[in-house]
Write a protein that holds these residues in place. Structure first.
Motif: not given
Length: 315
Positions: A37-43, A253-258
């Motif tokens: 499980g993660t906490r994630s953002i995109l970009g 640059q990160g895509g799914d950064v978690h």
């Protein structure tokens, strides 16, 4: 009177801590491939200067930069077996073949015993230590297929060396927008132990300086990022040296950064710390090619990080 003195620029690491805080507070909580499980953002984007030998090593915890450097040099050999890494005391790729061996055999072997067998037994290493066509295989030996007649093709013995071609392109066509290499080979992804996370690197020559950009489709911000940004900085410096340029800046640059949910202790401890210091990375020798660097060529100076923070790796 109004104080017009300029405020000091924030420490380069502050953007990392701000991103960590944002993800931990506002990220989308989700179940991921690992089941942890993660906490994630995109970009997300961060920028770091490489001027005057600067290197964006994290200072709020110790980063074992030589491990990251050895990994980068290993990638450039095209090797995909963990044996050489293990011989050098680098364990960051062992968990994937170890997990595959345990699942295939049912043997409850620990990491130390598994690595000892990898080193001691060539046949065992060939069978269980290979990661599939990961990073280095794509970077220096991207598969090429040749026609053999009647619409049939076969894999050529020698593939494309993206890194050698990149060096030549930087030297001969510095204005090109094609100064890049990638590890994301769609046909080979299913055979990889782990598809490339730091997947595409792009470079730009500007006013005698080489800038480097990394697009990372998936980033474990708590553990992986520290190695990824060092690796980007390291290869940008190596390319600059080989092409008679000065290093400029690196853009990440990160895509799914978690952040993994079981990294709460790491996150909360790191966010309590204040970054400080300005470490430097120097290359003390210029070898004849990009492929001839040794670990002894690299030196980090003025690095006084706070204590290491341990956390589990999700496989």
């Amino acid at each position: 009177m109004t104080d017009t003195a300029a405020s000091p620029a924030p420490h380069y690491e502050q953007q990392y801590l701000d991103l960590m805080r944002r993800i931990w507070r506002d990220g989308d909580e989700r179940i991921d491939r690992t089941g942890v499980g993660t906490r994630s953002i995109l970009g997300a984007t961060m920028r770091f200067s490489l001027a005057d030998d600067a290197v964006p090593l994290l200072t709020t915890k110790r980063v074992y930069w030589k491990v990251a450097a050895r990994e980068m040099l290993w990638f450039l050999t095209g090797d995909t077996n963990i044996r050489e890494l293990v011989r050098q005391g680098v364990h960051i790729w062992t968990d994937w073949p170890l997990d595959a061996y345990r699942r295939a055999t049912g043997e409850a072997i620990d990491r130390d015993a598994f690595e000892a067998r990898i080193i001691a037994d060539t046949d065992f290493a060939e069978r269980w230590g290979d990661l599939g066509p990961v990073y280095g295989a794509q970077w220096v030996n991207w598969p090429v297929y040749e026609a053999v007649g009647d619409g049939l093709y076969r894999k050529a013995e020698k593939g494309r060396n993206q890194i050698a071609e990149l060096v030549e392109a930087i030297r001969t066509a510095p204005g090109s927008r094609r100064l890049l290499f990638t590890g994301w080979n769609v046909a080979d992804v299913p055979r990889m132990a782990l598809p490339p996370c730091h997947m595409t690197y792009q470079f730009q020559v500007s006013n005698g300086r080489l800038n480097g950009l990394l697009f990372q489709r998936s980033c474990d911000l708590g553990l992986g990022f520290a190695f990824n940004i060092f690796g980007l900085s390291m290869i940008t410096r190596m390319l600059a040296q080989q092409c008679d340029l000065e290093p400029g800046e690196v853009v990440w640059q990160g895509g799914d950064v978690h952040l993994y949910l079981n990294h709460a202790e790491l996150v909360e401890e790191q966010l309590r710390r204040t970054p400080a210091g300005a470490p430097k990375l120097r290359i003390n020798r210029r070898p004849s090619s990009i492929f001839d660097y040794r670990i002894e060529d690299f030196e980090v100076l003025d690095y006084a990080p706070q204590a290491h923070i341990a956390a589990p790796v999700a496989v």
